[in-house]
Design an enzyme around this catalytic site. Structure first.
Site, PDB file in Angstrom:
ATOM      1  N   TYR A  55      28.135  54.335  77.778  1.00 14.88           N
ATOM      2  CA  TYR A  55      26.290  53.717  78.748  1.00 14.88           C
ATOM      3  C   TYR A  55      26.242  54.815  79.941  1.00 14.88           C
ATOM      4  O   TYR A  55      26.233  54.819  80.734  1.00 14.88           O
ATOM      5  CB  TYR A  55      26.742  52.506  79.343  1.00 14.88           C
ATOM      6  CG  TYR A  55      26.870  51.161  78.075  1.00 14.88           C
ATOM      7  CD1 TYR A  55      26.273  51.860  76.327  1.00 14.88           C
ATOM      8  CD2 TYR A  55      27.011  50.247  78.152  1.00 14.88           C
ATOM      9  CE1 TYR A  55      26.389  50.833  76.103  1.00 14.88           C
ATOM     10  CE2 TYR A  55      27.663  49.145  77.918  1.00 14.88           C
ATOM     11  CZ  TYR A  55      27.516  49.413  76.267  1.00 14.88           C
ATOM     12  OH  TYR A  55      27.517  48.217  74.803  1.00 14.88           O
ATOM     13  N   PRO A 214      22.615  39.292  72.364  1.00 14.12           N
ATOM     14  CA  PRO A 214      23.161  37.736  72.100  1.00 14.12           C
ATOM     15  C   PRO A 214      21.446  37.280  72.432  1.00 14.12           C
ATOM     16  O   PRO A 214      20.730  36.586  71.671  1.00 14.12           O
ATOM     17  CB  PRO A 214      23.390  36.889  72.694  1.00 14.12           C
ATOM     18  CG  PRO A 214      23.336  38.086  74.497  1.00 14.12           C
ATOM     19  CD  PRO A 214      23.396  39.740  73.855  1.00 14.12           C
ATOM     20  N   LEU A 215      20.054  37.861  73.414  1.00 18.02           N
ATOM     21  CA  LEU A 215      18.732  37.823  73.140  1.00 18.02           C
ATOM     22  C   LEU A 215      17.675  37.887  72.222  1.00 18.02           C
ATOM     23  O   LEU A 215      16.802  38.359  72.111  1.00 18.02           O
ATOM     24  CB  LEU A 215      19.073  37.230  74.760  1.00 18.02           C
ATOM     25  CG  LEU A 215      18.977  36.629  75.100  1.00 18.02           C
ATOM     26  CD1 LEU A 215      18.693  37.021  77.515  1.00 18.02           C
ATOM     27  CD2 LEU A 215      18.855  35.011  75.176  1.00 18.02           C
TER      28      LEU A 215
END
Length: 288
Positions: A55, A214-215
């Protein structure tokens, strides 16, 4: 705020965690806002932060996500020992045709080196939960998992997870890691249900299932019509549809966790409320 807690391996932690990725890849907020976002989640009771070696912005300083998590925890006045920090190794960033992209290196030597680098970046002797980020088609899966086993045996990680894994790969990992394997982190959302087989299988095997994106993911094209039913229930409840989405995912089993991302405090504070939403049987039937 009282948050829903569940068992993830040896840890009791919040079912809704903070996915750190948006705070350090392309489109990230400034450093102060990123730290403020993590602090807001922690102050609200969140005890699960998910980051990764990879990241960081393509071409920028590596491991900036892990460094941010360390800095945020060091400057936070709360109980650090209550916070589960998960990270992942095996991915890295580069450019393809001038665009930021992701690539994989699942070779044992790379995973072992990166796992130790992750511990140093996080400022810990032993990582709470270390995932193998993504299978590398160039490397036998057994070899990659063997490296994760070595990291556990050497104490670099207290527990191991695998990400982007199939049922067959879960079985391979279990055969090598045994009780060291505690979690599977796969993509799952209303627009990506292809991993429902692994969601169900992890329940059978006593493993946590952690939903990434998850969205539906940010800055990705997706079929927005898949969210219409969620938006309808949200309007009746007077909450955000994101809360309804996360609550629906958490309803899939007591072994399920979600790690929504956020660019600012208000976003993660809204998501954290989803664990207490409690959808009805009729509402769940509507959502499928």
């Amino acid at each position: 705020m009282t948050l829903l807690a569940r068992n993830l391996g040896q840890y009791s932690t919040t079912a809704v965690g903070l996915g750190e990725m948006p705070l350090t890849i392309e489109g990230k907020p400034d450093h102060d806002q990123a730290v403020e976002t993590i602090h807001a989640a922690l102050d609200a009771g969140c005890r699960h932060i998910d980051t990764a070696w990879a990241y960081y912005e393509s071409g920028g300083p590596e491991q900036s996500g892990e460094e941010l998590v360390r800095q945020a925890l060091q400057s936070w006045s709360g109980p650090r020992d209550e916070v589960l920090v998960a990270t992942k190794v095996g991915h890295f960033r580069n450019f393809t045709d001038g665009k930021p992209t992701w690539d994989v290196d699942g070779s044992p030597e790379n995973l072992i080196r990166r796992g130790k680098e992750s511990a140093r970046a996080l400022g810990v002797q032993s990582i709470d939960l270390l995932y193998f980020h993504r299978p590398d088609p160039k490397v036998p899966y057994e070899d990659s998992i063997g490296a994760m086993k070595q990291l556990a045996d050497e104490g670099v990680a207290k527990s191991i997870g695998i990400s982007n894994a199939s049922i067959d790969q879960i079985d391979i990992a279990l055969s090598i890691l045994g009780d060291d394997l505690v979690a599977v982190q796969n993509q799952y959302s209303p627009v990506f249900r292809d991993t429902e087989d692994t969601l169900e299988y992890t329940a059978e095997k006593g493993l946590a299932f952690v939903c990434w994106s998850p969205l539906g993911g940010f800055r990705k094209s997706k079929d927005e019509t898949r969210f219409e039913a969620f938006k309808g229930i949200a309007a009746k409840r007077g909450v955000s549809y994101q809360q309804v989405v996360l609550a629906w995912e958490l309803s899939k089993g007591t072994h399920v966790f979600v790690i929504p991302g956020a660019h600012r405090p208000a976003t993660i504070l809204d998501s954290l409320q989803s664990g207490e939403l409690g959808l009805t049987v009729d509402e769940l039937a509507q959502l499928g």
